[in-house]
Design an enzyme around this catalytic site. Structure first.
Site, PDB file in Angstrom:
ATOM      1  N   ASP A  12      -9.768  -3.402   1.959  1.00  0.00           N
ATOM      2  CA  ASP A  12      -9.731  -2.827   3.301  1.00  0.00           C
ATOM      3  C   ASP A  12     -11.091  -2.204   3.590  1.00  0.00           C
ATOM      4  OD1 ASP A  12      -9.406  -0.735   5.395  1.00  0.00           O
ATOM      5  OD2 ASP A  12      -7.293  -1.264   5.297  1.00  0.00           O
ATOM      6  N   ASP A  57      -9.874   3.784  10.946  1.00  0.00           N
ATOM      7  CA  ASP A  57      -9.301   2.571  11.535  1.00  0.00           C
ATOM      8  C   ASP A  57      -9.704   2.386  12.989  1.00  0.00           C
ATOM      9  OD1 ASP A  57      -7.707   1.323   9.394  1.00  0.00           O
ATOM     10  OD2 ASP A  57      -6.667   3.238   9.385  1.00  0.00           O
ATOM     11  N   LYS A  69      -7.225   2.517  -2.141  1.00  0.00           N
ATOM     12  CA  LYS A  69      -7.817   3.439  -1.179  1.00  0.00           C
ATOM     13  C   LYS A  69      -8.631   4.492  -1.921  1.00  0.00           C
ATOM     14  CE  LYS A  69      -6.690   5.724   3.162  1.00  0.00           C
ATOM     15  NZ  LYS A  69      -5.636   6.057   4.142  1.00  0.00           N
ATOM     16  N   ASP A 110      -6.653  -4.397  10.614  1.00  0.00           N
ATOM     17  CA  ASP A 110      -5.963  -3.120  10.409  1.00  0.00           C
ATOM     18  C   ASP A 110      -6.725  -2.018  11.136  1.00  0.00           C
ATOM     19  OD1 ASP A 110      -4.464  -0.992   9.619  1.00  0.00           O
ATOM     20  OD2 ASP A 110      -4.977  -1.096   7.492  1.00  0.00           O
ATOM     21  N   GLU A 146      -3.091  -2.999  -2.441  1.00  0.00           N
ATOM     22  CA  GLU A 146      -4.200  -2.445  -1.662  1.00  0.00           C
ATOM     23  C   GLU A 146      -4.587  -1.050  -2.144  1.00  0.00           C
ATOM     24  OE1 GLU A 146      -5.139  -1.205   3.013  1.00  0.00           O
ATOM     25  OE2 GLU A 146      -3.277  -2.252   2.478  1.00  0.00           O
ATOM     26  N   HIS A 179      -8.434  -6.587   4.935  1.00  0.00           N
ATOM     27  CA  HIS A 179      -8.047  -5.792   6.085  1.00  0.00           C
ATOM     28  C   HIS A 179      -9.344  -5.408   6.791  1.00  0.00           C
ATOM     29  CE1 HIS A 179      -3.654  -4.312   5.320  1.00  0.00           C
ATOM     30  NE2 HIS A 179      -3.760  -5.620   5.479  1.00  0.00           N
ATOM     31  N   ASP A 185     -11.656   6.972   6.797  1.00  0.00           N
ATOM     32  CA  ASP A 185     -10.806   5.807   7.049  1.00  0.00           C
ATOM     33  C   ASP A 185     -10.090   5.987   8.381  1.00  0.00           C
ATOM     34  OD1 ASP A 185      -9.267   3.496   6.773  1.00  0.00           O
ATOM     35  OD2 ASP A 185      -7.685   4.583   5.724  1.00  0.00           O
ATOM     36  N   HIS A 217     -11.387   1.606   3.360  1.00  0.00           N
ATOM     37  CA  HIS A 217     -10.815   2.309   2.214  1.00  0.00           C
ATOM     38  C   HIS A 217     -11.809   2.636   1.111  1.00  0.00           C
ATOM     39  CE1 HIS A 217      -6.237   1.478   2.880  1.00  0.00           C
ATOM     40  NE2 HIS A 217      -6.844   2.012   3.930  1.00  0.00           N
ATOM     41  N   TRP A 247       0.859  -1.184   0.000  1.00  0.00           N
ATOM     42  CA  TRP A 247       0.000   0.000   0.000  1.00  0.00           C
ATOM     43  C   TRP A 247       0.891   1.229   0.000  1.00  0.00           C
ATOM     44  CZ3 TRP A 247      -0.210   4.125   3.450  1.00  0.00           C
ATOM     45  CH2 TRP A 247      -1.200   5.086   3.172  1.00  0.00           C
TER      46      TRP A 247
END
Length: 416
Positions: A257, A294, A226, A324, A224, A284, A292, A260, A183
């Site tokens: 993800d 997390d 985004k 993640d 990955e 993820h 995003d 993302h 990424w």
């Protein structure tokens, strides 16, 4: 000893065609790759004053974060002791052992991660790996593999090559394929005049990185995407469309993800589509709140939907599950435990769903019965099955594991 509630659960699920023991056996075999960066707020061990950059942010300053490799391993061991089932470690390149052998990222080698490999052997777990294309002076302007400066671009190409070599050795030594996930933060804050050239450079960089063939029993490559980042709100070079096309063209893993994409967009629906064109995917599992961010994974509808799709589509053998998230506002070991256990609970719920009966009803066109069964099944005693899973793994059940975290905080974290 199994509880009477669990025995009753077996009977209740059997009534709708669900084999609880089969669900537990499957759950036991699915490893979750626990990410190291929750333990120290994505700091790593390149230097004691490392600062997170490239559009990434960790909020909070809860006391007791890991300050060394030994402390981080100690914390990971504690977190894993609170989670039933199979584990893996997910490591970023900035977490190498550089205490006696300093190296910039374009020159890291297996020697910097051998102690991690040896530690994984003692824990009897596999390991996944990630190039760290952020928090570095050569990433300060938000561009790495797509950089217009050839020397900077080549620096990051060499870093990613090093990481593939390290990942292959990890997989070889541990006897379990290492997923090496790329990424990069590359993008622009405001509208670019040229969206094409950076993507051409990124593609050329990836082509050079992936040129060397490795045994897929040892190394699996992933890319990955985004939607946007802080500092790349308008344009991300490695978008979903870019990386999906690249993964299909090169038949490598594509990383989905959960944070993302657009906040209202679920990755669950993408799984069956993507797997029509590539052999495997990387997940993820995260939780984005408005962006995003997390957040720690919880047992919410988006997370449950992801695992419903995986199980109902019979995709478990094609999906690598990694976590993640990073939250420094709460106890970090608790965050690991909450997020990992929630991920496993979502998978268990999917395994306990009357999937075959639902498909039969759908094939027969009985959508009323399909919806009714979906809804009625939600109230079945899955909690008793989860508690049995914890019991069989000799792991503290719900409402009990936090006591172990509090004791660890008092005995270990408070003294840092």
């Amino acid at each position: 000893m199994s509880s009477s509630v669990f025995k009753e659960s077996i009977e209740r699920y059997a009534e709708i065609g669900v084999d609880v023991e089969k669900a537990l056996s499957t759950l036991e075999q699915v490893p979750i790759s626990m990410h190291c960066w929750q333990g120290d707020d994505v700091g790593g061990f390149e230097s004691p004053d490392a600062e997170l950059g490239s559009g990434l942010a960790v909020t909070g300053n809860y006391p007791g974060k890991a300050r060394s490799i030994d402390e981080l391993r100690q914390d990971i061991e504690k977190a894993m002791s609170l989670v039933p089932g199979q584990h893996r470690l997910n490591l970023h390149a900035i977490y190498g052992d550089f205490s006696s052998d300093k190296a910039d990222r374009d020159a890291i080698g297996v020697q910097h991660f051998q102690s991690w490999i040896d530690w994984c052997k003692t824990q009897k777990i596999g390991m996944d790996f990630n190039p760290t294309c952020f928090s570095h002076p050569k990433a300060d302007d938000g561009m790495t593999l797509a950089h217009s400066d050839e020397s900077i671009r080549q620096f990051w190409i060499e870093h990613c090559k090093c990481c593939r070599h390290i990942g292959a050795e990890i997989g070889k030594q541990l006897g379990s394929a290492c997923v090496n996930n790329i990424w990069v933060p590359d993008g622009m804050k405001d509208s670019p005049a040229d969206r094409t050239a950076p993507r051409q450079r990124l593609m050329a960089s990836l082509d050079e990185i992936l040129k060397e063939d490795y045994n897929t029993d040892h190394l699996l490559d992933a890319v990955e995407s985004k939607l946007f980042g802080i500092g790349s709100e308008t344009y991300v070079v490695g978008s979903h469309d870019f990386y999906l096309g690249y993964a299909i063209k090169n038949q490598i893993l594509y990383c989905l993800d959960a944070g993302h994409f657009h906040p209202t967009e679920s990755i669950a629906d993408k799984i069956s589509s993507v797997l029509q064109y590539i052999p495997e995917i990387l997940l993820h599992v995260s939780r984005g709140v408005r962006w995003d961010s997390d957040h720690v994974v919880v047992l919410d509808d988006p997370t449950k939907a992801i695992f419903e799709e995986i199980v109902r589509g019979d995709h478990l053998s094609k999906v690598h599950i990694g976590l993640d998230f990073f939250d420094a506002s709460i106890n970090r070991i608790a965050a690991w435990a909450i997020g990992t256990r929630a991920t496993q609970k979502a998978l268990l719920l999917a395994l306990l769903s009357p999937n075959e009966k639902l498909k039969q009803l759908e094939a027969a066109g009985d959508y009323s019965a399909r919806l009714a069964l979906m809804e009625d099944a939600r109230m079945l005693p899955a909690g008793a099955v989860w508690e049995e899973f914890c019991h069989r793994n000799q792991i503290a059940g719900d409402f009990k594991w936090l006591d172990e975290v509090r004791a660890y905080e008092s005995e270990v974290l408070s003294k840092r």
